[in-house]
Design an enzyme around this catalytic site. Sequence first.
Site, PDB file in Angstrom:
ATOM      1  N   LYS A  48       0.856  -1.197   0.000  1.00 54.17           N
ATOM      2  CA  LYS A  48       0.000   0.000   0.000  1.00 54.17           C
ATOM      3  C   LYS A  48       0.887   1.241   0.000  1.00 54.17           C
ATOM      4  CE  LYS A  48      -2.966   2.714   3.087  1.00 54.17           C
ATOM      5  NZ  LYS A  48      -3.565   2.812   4.441  1.00 54.17           N
ATOM      6  N   ASP A  86      -2.655  10.800   3.074  1.00 57.09           N
ATOM      7  CA  ASP A  86      -4.038  10.388   3.266  1.00 57.09           C
ATOM      8  C   ASP A  86      -4.806  11.463   4.014  1.00 57.09           C
ATOM      9  OD1 ASP A  86      -6.416   9.048   3.502  1.00 57.09           O
ATOM     10  OD2 ASP A  86      -5.717   7.666   5.062  1.00 57.09           O
ATOM     11  N   LYS A 142     -10.239  13.392   7.532  1.00 57.17           N
ATOM     12  CA  LYS A 142      -9.647  13.245   8.861  1.00 57.17           C
ATOM     13  C   LYS A 142      -9.693  14.600   9.568  1.00 57.17           C
ATOM     14  CE  LYS A 142      -6.366   9.607   7.501  1.00 57.17           C
ATOM     15  NZ  LYS A 142      -6.865   8.510   8.331  1.00 57.17           N
ATOM     16  N   ASP A 188       1.633   6.904   5.330  1.00 61.79           N
ATOM     17  CA  ASP A 188       0.672   5.890   4.892  1.00 61.79           C
ATOM     18  C   ASP A 188       1.172   5.091   3.683  1.00 61.79           C
ATOM     19  OD1 ASP A 188      -1.664   4.633   5.615  1.00 61.79           O
ATOM     20  OD2 ASP A 188      -2.970   5.923   4.438  1.00 61.79           O
ATOM     21  N   ASP A 221     -12.184   7.086   3.817  1.00 63.77           N
ATOM     22  CA  ASP A 221     -10.959   6.963   4.609  1.00 63.77           C
ATOM     23  C   ASP A 221     -10.576   5.504   4.848  1.00 63.77           C
ATOM     24  OD1 ASP A 221      -8.758   7.940   5.937  1.00 63.77           O
ATOM     25  OD2 ASP A 221      -9.782   8.122   7.873  1.00 63.77           O
ATOM     26  N   GLU A 226      -9.374   3.583   2.487  1.00 68.14           N
ATOM     27  CA  GLU A 226      -8.921   3.568   1.088  1.00 68.14           C
ATOM     28  C   GLU A 226      -7.820   2.553   0.821  1.00 68.14           C
ATOM     29  OE1 GLU A 226      -5.548   5.107   2.863  1.00 68.14           O
ATOM     30  OE2 GLU A 226      -7.628   5.667   3.294  1.00 68.14           O
ATOM     31  N   ARG A 252      -7.492  -0.568   1.640  1.00 69.46           N
ATOM     32  CA  ARG A 252      -8.027  -1.855   1.177  1.00 69.46           C
ATOM     33  C   ARG A 252      -8.510  -1.775  -0.262  1.00 69.46           C
ATOM     34  NH1 ARG A 252     -12.306  -1.680   5.953  1.00 69.46           N
ATOM     35  NH2 ARG A 252     -10.427  -0.725   6.815  1.00 69.46           N
TER      36      ARG A 252
END
Length: 327
Positions: free
Chosen positions: A101, A106, A113, A124, A185, A187, A189
Amino acid sequence: AATLAAASAAADAVRLAQRIVDAPPNEMIPSQLVAEADAVKERLAAKGVAVTGSTITGEALRDGGYGGLWGVGKCAESPPALVVLTATFDREGRSAALVGKGICFDTGGLSLKVGGGMVGMKSDLGGAAACLGAFEAACALGGGDLSELHCVLCVAENAIGSDALRCDDIIRFFSGLTCEINNTDAEGRLVLADGVSHATTPGVLSSKPVDVVVDMATLTGAQMVATGKNFAGIICNSDALERAAVLAGRRTGDLVHALPFAPELFRSEFESKVADTKNSVKDRMNAQTSCAANFIYENLHEDWEGEWLHVDLAGPSTADERGTGFG
């Protein structure tokens, strides 16, 4: 000499992952993370290791059916990308794919957020950084007993804008499954769903089926509740691979602890009335880290019969606001 070479390769890999995680997000944009992968390919070539590579970027992802990666990254100034590096070794043996990933920053998307939760989200991409470092080290050391090693990086920025992914949107992954978005959020996955599908769909990554898939991600805050800041949480469909991961963690200091793998118990958390799945759970008290991993697992090709290991390193990927190189 062999021990020194292994230690040097491992140290270089850790430093690479640390540097990528520590880089500010105005510099480590998606195109720069792609450039980091290209640089790994060039360094390995200089050592006599032949690595092939390909990158699917921007609208080509949309056109190719990678709806998760395209959806997450489409509104950022630097376009999303699926980066693939492959090293082939002159031996009979198993093949493996590392899938990372790589969310370069993010914001949470339109599920923004708030309350300071966006600070530090440059990290991230810790999963992709770990995969890239591991790939370079493994290739430099000859690939162990593998015949092929692949590195698949799912690179995007989860930005906000007029073209951002919305809640209630429905996207289609490379696996063919559809997903109703109920949290932008969640995201990581979404991009990994396309990554593991790419790795396990026959004839896409290689003419030879991949035997082992390891995906690594800073996926859930719930991982830190479950296993803390020093142990990554792992979810695995193979008892043997799970045990091997735990032992490897004890040897190296990159500690991991196994969490439940039970698709039949977690699948219903993502039930949707209008798509194959939603992307965020109904019950946030029901093993969130295992549920998130199961979402990724469901996108492995339905005919694939290999071993899969998910590593959620949200906690141990950083310490005291710096990257650790975990993974």
